[in-house]
Structure formats: structure tokens, C-alpha cells
Design an enzyme around this catalytic site. Sequence first.
Site, PDB file in Angstrom:
ATOM      1  N   THR A 157       0.863  -1.134   0.054  1.00  0.00           N
ATOM      2  CA  THR A 157      -0.009   0.050  -0.057  1.00  0.00           C
ATOM      3  C   THR A 157       1.008   1.302   0.085  1.00  0.00           C
ATOM      4  OG1 THR A 157      -1.669  -1.188   1.257  1.00  0.00           O
ATOM      5  CG2 THR A 157      -1.820   1.098   1.231  1.00  0.00           C
ATOM      6  N   ARG A 192       7.675  -2.541   2.932  1.00  0.00           N
ATOM      7  CA  ARG A 192       7.741  -2.880   4.383  1.00  0.00           C
ATOM      8  C   ARG A 192       8.139  -4.108   4.734  1.00  0.00           C
ATOM      9  NH1 ARG A 192       2.784   1.045   6.398  1.00  0.00           N
ATOM     10  NH2 ARG A 192       3.489   2.938   5.581  1.00  0.00           N
ATOM     11  N   SER A 203       5.812   3.950   8.604  1.00  0.00           N
ATOM     12  CA  SER A 203       4.849   4.736   9.080  1.00  0.00           C
ATOM     13  C   SER A 203       4.525   4.321  10.646  1.00  0.00           C
ATOM     14  CB  SER A 203       3.660   4.412   8.161  1.00  0.00           C
ATOM     15  OG  SER A 203       2.892   5.152   8.636  1.00  0.00           O
ATOM     16  N   HIS A 204       3.329   4.027  10.694  1.00  0.00           N
ATOM     17  CA  HIS A 204       2.769   3.528  12.158  1.00  0.00           C
ATOM     18  C   HIS A 204       3.422   2.418  12.809  1.00  0.00           C
ATOM     19  CE1 HIS A 204       0.142   2.077   9.112  1.00  0.00           C
ATOM     20  NE2 HIS A 204      -0.300   0.963  10.277  1.00  0.00           N
ATOM     21  N   ASP A 237       1.727  10.113  14.089  1.00  0.00           N
ATOM     22  CA  ASP A 237       2.349   8.758  13.895  1.00  0.00           C
ATOM     23  C   ASP A 237       3.766   8.856  13.631  1.00  0.00           C
ATOM     24  OD1 ASP A 237       2.242   9.508  11.211  1.00  0.00           O
ATOM     25  OD2 ASP A 237       2.167   7.538  10.496  1.00  0.00           O
ATOM     26  N   ASP A 244       5.733   8.552  11.185  1.00  0.00           N
ATOM     27  CA  ASP A 244       6.347   9.601  10.046  1.00  0.00           C
ATOM     28  C   ASP A 244       5.436  10.776   9.797  1.00  0.00           C
ATOM     29  OD1 ASP A 244       4.345   8.121   8.970  1.00  0.00           O
ATOM     30  OD2 ASP A 244       5.204   8.238   6.982  1.00  0.00           O
ATOM     31  N   ASP A 251       2.133  11.726   9.042  1.00  0.00           N
ATOM     32  CA  ASP A 251       1.573  12.040   8.060  1.00  0.00           C
ATOM     33  C   ASP A 251      -0.148  11.693   8.561  1.00  0.00           C
ATOM     34  OD1 ASP A 251       1.546   9.044   7.990  1.00  0.00           O
ATOM     35  OD2 ASP A 251       2.112   9.092   5.850  1.00  0.00           O
ATOM     36  N   ARG A 252       0.011  10.753   9.835  1.00  0.00           N
ATOM     37  CA  ARG A 252      -1.436  10.693  10.135  1.00  0.00           C
ATOM     38  C   ARG A 252      -1.818  11.468  11.603  1.00  0.00           C
ATOM     39  NH1 ARG A 252      -2.675   4.179  10.323  1.00  0.00           N
ATOM     40  NH2 ARG A 252      -1.639   3.863   8.195  1.00  0.00           N
ATOM     41  N   THR A 311      -7.834   2.227  -1.023  1.00  0.00           N
ATOM     42  CA  THR A 311      -7.093   2.303   0.119  1.00  0.00           C
ATOM     43  C   THR A 311      -5.605   2.961  -0.396  1.00  0.00           C
ATOM     44  OG1 THR A 311      -8.450   1.137   1.485  1.00  0.00           O
ATOM     45  CG2 THR A 311      -6.043   1.625   1.926  1.00  0.00           C
ATOM     46  N   GLU A 322      -8.677   9.664   4.632  1.00  0.00           N
ATOM     47  CA  GLU A 322      -8.944   8.216   4.833  1.00  0.00           C
ATOM     48  C   GLU A 322      -9.313   7.735   6.416  1.00  0.00           C
ATOM     49  OE1 GLU A 322      -6.115   5.691   2.182  1.00  0.00           O
ATOM     50  OE2 GLU A 322      -4.652   7.215   3.261  1.00  0.00           O
ATOM     51  N   GLU A 323      -9.818   6.766   6.233  1.00  0.00           N
ATOM     52  CA  GLU A 323     -10.499   6.355   7.613  1.00  0.00           C
ATOM     53  C   GLU A 323      -9.262   5.922   8.541  1.00  0.00           C
ATOM     54  OE1 GLU A 323      -9.574   2.979   8.459  1.00  0.00           O
ATOM     55  OE2 GLU A 323      -8.905   2.813   6.620  1.00  0.00           O
ATOM     56  N   LYS A 353      -0.574  12.776   2.888  1.00  0.00           N
ATOM     57  CA  LYS A 353      -1.479  13.139   4.038  1.00  0.00           C
ATOM     58  C   LYS A 353      -0.597  13.706   5.052  1.00  0.00           C
ATOM     59  CE  LYS A 353      -1.340   8.433   6.013  1.00  0.00           C
ATOM     60  NZ  LYS A 353      -0.929   7.346   5.031  1.00  0.00           N
ATOM     61  N   ARG A 383      -9.161  -6.370   7.670  1.00  0.00           N
ATOM     62  CA  ARG A 383      -9.766  -5.262   8.014  1.00  0.00           C
ATOM     63  C   ARG A 383     -11.222  -5.240   7.792  1.00  0.00           C
ATOM     64  NH1 ARG A 383      -5.674  -2.502   9.691  1.00  0.00           N
ATOM     65  NH2 ARG A 383      -3.919  -2.027   8.300  1.00  0.00           N
TER      66      ARG A 383
HETATM   67  C1  G16 Z   1      -0.810   3.734   4.414  1.00  0.00           C
HETATM   68  C2  G16 Z   1      -1.343   4.410   3.207  1.00  0.00           C
HETATM   69  C3  G16 Z   1      -2.681   4.808   3.531  1.00  0.00           C
HETATM   70  C4  G16 Z   1      -3.609   3.631   3.954  1.00  0.00           C
HETATM   71  C5  G16 Z   1      -2.920   2.977   5.062  1.00  0.00           C
HETATM   72  C6  G16 Z   1      -3.518   1.608   5.306  1.00  0.00           C
HETATM   73  O1  G16 Z   1      -0.535   4.576   5.418  1.00  0.00           O
HETATM   74  O2  G16 Z   1      -0.510   5.492   2.878  1.00  0.00           O
HETATM   75  O3  G16 Z   1      -3.121   5.395   2.408  1.00  0.00           O
HETATM   76  O4  G16 Z   1      -4.819   3.945   4.387  1.00  0.00           O
HETATM   77  O5  G16 Z   1      -1.556   2.438   4.825  1.00  0.00           O
HETATM   78  O6  G16 Z   1      -3.545   0.904   4.707  1.00  0.00           O
HETATM   79  P1  G16 Z   1      -3.653  -0.853   4.869  1.00  0.00           P
HETATM   80  O7  G16 Z   1      -5.194  -0.902   5.218  1.00  0.00           O
HETATM   81  O8  G16 Z   1      -3.498  -1.579   3.678  1.00  0.00           O
HETATM   82  O9  G16 Z   1      -2.822  -1.391   6.102  1.00  0.00           O
HETATM   83  P2  G16 Z   1       1.067   4.754   6.412  1.00  0.00           P
HETATM   84  O10 G16 Z   1       0.673   5.903   7.337  1.00  0.00           O
HETATM   85  O11 G16 Z   1       0.967   3.424   6.844  1.00  0.00           O
HETATM   86  O12 G16 Z   1       1.599   5.185   5.114  1.00  0.00           O
END
Ligand code: G16
Length: 543
Positions: A18, A22, A113-114, A277, A279, A281-282, A344, A363-364, A376, A496
Site C-alpha cells: 500500500t 515494508r 509509518s505507524h 504517527d 512519520d 502523516d497521520r 485505499t 482516509e479512515e 497526508k 480489516r
Molecule cells: C498507508 C497508506 C494509506 C493507507 C494505510 C492503511 O498509510 O499511505 O493510504 O490508508 O496505509 O493501509 P492498509 O489498510 O493497507 O494497511 P501509512 O500511514 O501506513 O503510510
Amino acid sequence: MTIQTVASTPFAGQRPGTSGLRKKVTEFQQPGYLENFVEAIFLTLGEGSGRTLVLGGDGRYFNREAVQTILRMAAAHGVARVLVGRGGILSTPAVSCVIRKHAAFGGIVLSASHNPGGPDGDFGIKYNIGNGGPAPEKLTEAIFANTQALASYRISDAPPVDLDVLGAVRIENTEVEVIDPVADYAQLMARLFDFDAIRTMFKSGFRMCFDAMHAVSGPYATAILEDMLGAPKGTVINGEPREDFGGGHPDPNPVNAAELIAIMSAPDAPDFGAASDGDGDRNMIVGRGIAVTPSDSLAIIAANATVAPGYAGGITGIARSMPTSAAADRVADALGISCFETPTGWKYFGNLMDANLATLCGEESYGTGSNHIREKDGLWAVLFWLNLLAVRAKSVSEILHEHWARFGRNYYSRHDYEAVDAAAADTMMAALRARLPDLAGRMLDGHHVAEADDFVYNDPVDGSVATRQGIRLIMSDGSRIVFRLSGTGTEGATIRLYLERYEPDPARHDIDTQEALARLAGIADEVSDLRRLTGRERPTVIT
Ligand code: G16
């Protein structure tokens, strides 16, 4: 200094998900693993002479080593100039901002990210293109193809760069400039929001708590909230970035940011709370005793966009990911503008923003942002809310309830089943997919299934098509059940389950969310057989 060509062989599993590649840190630490992926990026982009590249990460374990490796590889590939954040630090939104401001060719972001960090945690790498946004799928697929074909990588044997001193040094013919990671970003925020109004609000005693979760947004939040906007010292908690995020899970939701939720639920709670979060962005927005869902936050920002100077002229459109609630759609209807539904992944918003079809995106998964950059942006959302609170002089709870009274409330929740057996998850999704034709038109516990499909996105700008983006049961009253597999997990599969129910009656706007969604959750389990197939009695995390 010389440029070396090092023999290598492909690694399995280097297909970006996504949001970039990772994996566990230990996987990245295998000799040649990072180098192969970076080589594939450079092979895909072509030689770099005359080009500027931006480089930085969220400061997690392995960040500094990776930065040094990438600098030496950039030099071997003839990149003219690399802008790297001091200490190897740049938040994801700051990378996007710096790429755009300095008209860079692209950027490399080091982050998972998170996802948790540290030697046993996760690491990640992604490439952003010249508009500042995540590489589109066409490019990530080309990078993946190169990872599978390469036989060597090129790297300079130059000594490490001192990342803690601002200024320029050279590696081979490449100029490496260590930049202040905050400056460009802070300047952009000051242009978008009414800093004077926010400053006045803090002066009059307004109190907030920003939980940086020991991740990258600490330095940004401290500089902007405390130094520029005059919030009292101590407004930012857990503000010092750590390689393992202090052992926490830097995902700003009510479960992982429990410390902030406790502060905001206490009798002497501040007026406003927020978290960001790994990085940066959240974001999570919290009022006294009440957390705002990301879907509601997007809708409220859209409904009130013109309070902020950067959006005073109005917005052209809104875009949300498919599993995000339809709260924003109702605002778009009222404003007479379009609302786009995308798969997503922030990468799907880029085309819409470039074509000026959408100003705001959300996004949710606690992501909100606008066309000021192409990622974001956690602090951006927090600053928008501060601007809104300063102009309206109302509490978060009042703003939320007034919004629901006007537009109705979209009760919303996500149930995550983490690290489940991947084969069981695939079996469940395949069986559901096969049942879709039979589910359409059925009555399930009082809900009439109007549509049952696997979401397909047709990009209105470039005509590209993304299939299998989530299984949806859409009820006649607008309620929805959505299933998809996460594309960011690093262990087994994460299922999910997204639940949404629309409630127009203000007298029923204060029901407990899980209670409001209980029947839909029951239907979801019944149609998917999730509990039996995964052996899980309940979700790992409910947000
Ligand atoms: C990434 C993407 C987002 C996505 C999220 C969740 O966020 O940049 O657009 O909504 O993953 O993805 P999944 O449901 O596939 O785990 P981040 O903040 O992890 O880069």
C-alpha cells in the site's frame, strides 16, 4: 573515492505494498537487501545527472545507516544534488513539501509509518515522484520488476557524511546538502492557516495536548505549536523522536494513543488533543472526552474549509478512500462539488489533486490532507482544527454535534484482525467473493443488500483501473460492510472489517458506536465465517 560495482542476486518479496516496501528490520539488514531495492529505484528512474533528490526518514532504527547507503548509491548513479534532513530526519509530509518547493525530481522516504520500530520492529522505504506524492503503481511495479532482474548494484566507497551539521558536502560529483527538516514545512503551514488567530487563542488560555508518540512529528510540533504559535511549553508530549518510538506503537488511534485519551478524559482535560504517527502523516483529533473519527474530521474540515486563509476561495472537490465513511459525501452534496471514492492508499489521490478535481482528501486510517502537498499530513489537520476552533470559538464536541445535526451521523468503526494465518485470510476472501452474486438482493437481519461487489476503481484522470480493492456489502439505507486485507502489515495477514451506519435523527447521535454497529458486525461474521476460519473470537484492535 571510487564507484564500486557489487555483484548481487534478487531477493524474493520486494514488491511494494500500500505504501512502499515494508519489512522487518532484520530482513532489511541482510547484506544487499536495501541496496538491491535502491538500485532498482535508480534503474527505473534512469541516470540522475542534473537531478535533485530529497532524502529523509522518520528516525526509526536503521534510518541513519540507510541514509548513508542511499547517499553513496545516489552519488554512484550521478544524482546532481541530494537534500537530506538533518539527522536523516524528514517527516513524510515534509518530504513532499521539500520536493515541491525545490522542484526536485523525486524523493526517498525511509519509514514504516505507524508500524513499531527498533531492532525487532519494522523498516520501510518508498519513492515519491516530482509532484511530491507516492509513486503510482505503474512505477512501483517497474521498480519491483527491476529488483527481480538485477545482478549488481553501484555504490561509492566514500566515508559517511556528518548528518548533524547543516550545509553542503560532496560525494563523488554529487552535492549533499543537509537541510533543516522543519523550516520549509513550517513556512508552508504559516501561509495556509491564520497563525495570528491561533496565537490569540493560546494567549487567552486555550490549552492543548499534542502527543508526538516519540516519533518524527515531535520537532515539527514543538517548533510550530510552542515556538511559533505560543502554546505553553509542555503542550507537546513524547516530543523527542526515538529509534524505537519509546517502545510504543506510533499509530494515533484511541487504542495506541491511550495516554492522550486518558488526559483528554480527565476532569481537568485540555480543550483540544491531537496525536500523530511514526512519520508524521497521520493524525487523531480529540476533544474533551470525545474522539473525532477520521471520516468525520474530513467531513468537518470540508464543511468549514473557508475559515482557513489557504482555502478561503473554497474547495473544488473531496476525495476519500472507499472504506472511509460517506460523511464527506454529504458535505460535497451540500456544497455542490464532487466526491471521489478511491482505493485505499494515498497514491490514488495524486491524479485528482494534480488535475484540480479534489482539494481535500481523507482516509479512515487517520489520514487527512489537501493539495498543499501530495501526502497526508498530520500537523496540517491539527492546525486546521486549531484554526477552526479559534474562528468558531466553540468546543470540539459542539462542532461535532452541530455537524451531525446538520448532515446526520455516520456511525463508523474498523475491526482489525492482525497477524492471522495468511492462507485462512485468503480462503475467507475468496469464499466471500464467490458468494457476492448470491448476497446481492438478500435481506440480512433487517438489512436489504442493495449491492455486493469487489471494489473496482477507474481513475478518471489517466484511465488506469485498480481491481479487487475490497469487498463491499452496501445496504439500501446506505449502511456498509467492507472487508479487505491490509497492504501494510509485515506478519501474516491483517483482515480489516469496516462498518458504517447512517443515522439522521439527532436524538440518536449519542449512542455507543459499537452498539450502533452491533447488528452489522453480526451480519459480517455470518456472511464471512470470519471467526471460524481465522480461529479468532474478537478483533485485535477496534477503532
Ligand atoms: C498507508 C497508506 C494509506 C493507507 C494505510 C492503511 O498509510 O499511505 O493510504 O490508508 O496505509 O493501509 P492498509 O489498510 O493497507 O494497511 P501509512 O500511514 O501506513 O503510510
